[in-house]
Design a protein around this motif. Structure first.
Motif, PDB file in Angstrom:
ATOM      1  N   UNK A  33     -10.266  45.526 -10.016  1.00  0.00           N
ATOM      2  CA  UNK A  33     -11.081  44.307  -9.964  1.00  0.00           C
ATOM      3  C   UNK A  33     -12.229  44.386 -10.956  1.00  0.00           C
ATOM      4  N   UNK A  34     -12.894  45.523 -11.005  1.00  0.00           N
ATOM      5  CA  UNK A  34     -14.005  45.697 -11.943  1.00  0.00           C
ATOM      6  C   UNK A  34     -13.513  45.541 -13.376  1.00  0.00           C
ATOM      7  N   UNK A  35     -12.353  46.130 -13.672  1.00  0.00           N
ATOM      8  CA  UNK A  35     -11.780  46.001 -15.017  1.00  0.00           C
ATOM      9  C   UNK A  35     -11.523  44.535 -15.358  1.00  0.00           C
ATOM     10  N   UNK A  36     -10.918  43.805 -14.414  1.00  0.00           N
ATOM     11  CA  UNK A  36     -10.628  42.386 -14.647  1.00  0.00           C
ATOM     12  C   UNK A  36     -11.923  41.593 -14.850  1.00  0.00           C
ATOM     13  N   UNK A  37     -12.925  41.868 -14.026  1.00  0.00           N
ATOM     14  CA  UNK A  37     -14.179  41.138 -14.151  1.00  0.00           C
ATOM     15  C   UNK A  37     -14.860  41.423 -15.487  1.00  0.00           C
ATOM     16  N   UNK A  38     -14.806  42.669 -15.927  1.00  0.00           N
ATOM     17  CA  UNK A  38     -15.426  42.994 -17.212  1.00  0.00           C
ATOM     18  C   UNK A  38     -14.668  42.321 -18.354  1.00  0.00           C
ATOM     19  N   UNK A  39     -13.356  42.297 -18.256  1.00  0.00           N
ATOM     20  CA  UNK A  39     -12.565  41.617 -19.286  1.00  0.00           C
ATOM     21  C   UNK A  39     -12.841  40.116 -19.305  1.00  0.00           C
ATOM     22  N   UNK A  40     -13.115  39.539 -18.140  1.00  0.00           N
ATOM     23  CA  UNK A  40     -13.369  38.097 -18.042  1.00  0.00           C
ATOM     24  C   UNK A  40     -14.725  37.711 -18.614  1.00  0.00           C
ATOM     25  N   UNK A  41     -15.664  38.655 -18.627  1.00  0.00           N
ATOM     26  CA  UNK A  41     -17.028  38.349 -19.040  1.00  0.00           C
ATOM     27  C   UNK A  41     -17.838  37.647 -17.974  1.00  0.00           C
ATOM     28  N   UNK A  42     -17.378  37.701 -16.727  1.00  0.00           N
ATOM     29  CA  UNK A  42     -18.015  36.932 -15.651  1.00  0.00           C
ATOM     30  C   UNK A  42     -19.493  37.272 -15.481  1.00  0.00           C
ATOM     31  N   UNK A  43     -19.853  38.543 -15.576  1.00  0.00           N
ATOM     32  CA  UNK A  43     -21.251  38.930 -15.377  1.00  0.00           C
ATOM     33  C   UNK A  43     -22.152  38.493 -16.530  1.00  0.00           C
TER      34      UNK A  43
END
Length: 394
Positions: A33-43
């Protein structure tokens, strides 16, 4: 500006959903999940462009948090909480911005803001800092943290009058208590305890509560974009309430799939039961209304801010009441929907029960407390000036 983050989340919806149960089991977000979120640029959605951010409209941020939370409640909650921290850091001292983002603009920041520590002034102009905090959502994956504190005197006594401060601390200066998150809902958020025993804090890594809540810190900042002039009392709760509504929407989606072919205890196809259909329709409408209330509220404050006006306390109080009401409206709707799904909906192999537990846990957050917020909003509407605790988080 296209919401590329939301597009990414939609493209990977099945992967986000699949991680939810494992996050609950291990008590934190999964590495996937963390990997996906980092790839998405969500933060990075509310992060300034000069540090690799996207500077999205708050509406886009809210809609993205809702969607993610409807797939994986823990991930949506962590994005809702931690995703607001770059917004606050953006109008802090440029020195701390450079410390946090200068070598890696992808880092995540945790919290909480509860005043669990005391700042003791030192001769060099900085502070000695100790304390303990609960509910640091997503903290295992963060490298910095915003912490609430109270200002002290050099002798260790509490400063008078009491003064609350927000403090920015690197991961090297605090300890995460690993076994401190054993809860009935939002288990996957990993909202663990933090402890600090006497670290040094330079003055520029602090923000007074008055500067934050009243907007003085923003007005002194060199960032003049509308995004960074928005009132704290609208922006900080936005992610948390968005996550709450999104989790409830996820429960509704699970319930709708479950009910589509369900035969009830009387042998009746639920779709042919007008009473259940009426009640589902009522609470589905409540969820739609909660979503629209929250987004429209964010848009209202954006419009006020963009035309150069400063929202009054009465406007901020009314806005907070709208946010709080939206959260409770959604959580109550989710509770009513789940209650009409029959006994088998209680089984642990049904994702519905996890969404239901998480949805009810959301309204335990202090930002969703109704009493002082409703009281302050009502008094303000009558021309009175709320004082003391009635100004809390407004």
């Amino acid at each position: 500006m296209p919401n590329t983050v939301l597009d990414y989340i939609n493209e990977h919806a099945d992967e986000f959903f699949a991680q939810g149960a494992e996050a609950e089991r291990i008590g934190r977000l999964t590495d996937k999940t963390v990997q996906l979120l980092k790839e998405s640029g969500a933060m990075r959605m509310l992060q300034p462009a000069d540090y690799g951010g996207y500077e999205f409209h708050p509406r886009d941020f809210a809609e993205t948090v809702m969607r993610l939370a409807s797939l994986d409640p823990a991930a949506g909650w962590v994005l809702g909480v931690c995703g607001v921290h770059p917004w606050q850091l953006a109008y802090n001292d440029r020195r701390v911005q450079e410390e946090v983002w200068g070598t890696d603009s992808s880092i995540w920041m945790a919290s909480p803001y509860m005043p669990g520590g005391v700042l003791i002034p030192q001769d060099d102009g900085g502070y000695r800092f100790s304390g303990s905090w609960q509910f640091s959502s997503g903290t295992d994956h963060c490298d910095w943290v915003f912490l609430g504190a109270m200002m002290g005197n050099a002798d260790g006594s509490m400063a008078q009058p009491p003064q609350m401060v927000h403090v920015i601390i690197p991961r090297t200066d605090y300890t995460i208590v690993d076994d401190s998150w054993n809860v009935v809902g939002l288990r996957g958020t990993g909202s663990k305890d933090l402890v600090i025993k006497g670290c040094r804090v330079p003055e520029y890594r602090t923000m007074s509560w008055e500067d934050v809540s009243g907007g003085d810190g923003q007005r002194r900042s060199d960032r003049t974009q509308t995004l960074y002039q928005m009132p704290w009392s609208n922006m900080f709760p936005l992610g948390i309430t968005s996550a709450t509504i999104g989790i409830c929407e996820g429960l509704l989606r699970q319930a709708s799939t479950y009910q589509a072919n369900r035969i009830d205890a009387n042998g009746v196809n639920v779709k042919d039961d007008p009473y259940t259909m009426f009640e589902f329709g009522e609470y589905m409408a409540d969820l739609r209304a909660a979503r629209r209330e929250l987004i429209d509220n964010a848009q209202y404050f954006w419009d006020v801010t963009e035309r150069g006006d400063t929202p009054t306390f009465a406007e901020r109080a009314a806005g907070r009441a709208t946010q709080v009401r939206a959260a409770w409206r959604a959580a109550r709707a989710a509770n009513e929907i789940y209650a009409r799904c029959g006994g088998n909906a209680l089984r642990m192999d049904q994702p519905m029960q996890r969404f239901w537990r998480d949805s009810q846990a959301c309204i335990h957050h202090a930002i969703h407390a109704t009493n002082t917020v409703y009281h302050a909003a009502t008094l303000s509407s009558l021309g009175a000036e709320p004082a003391g605790p009635l100004r809390k988080m407004i």
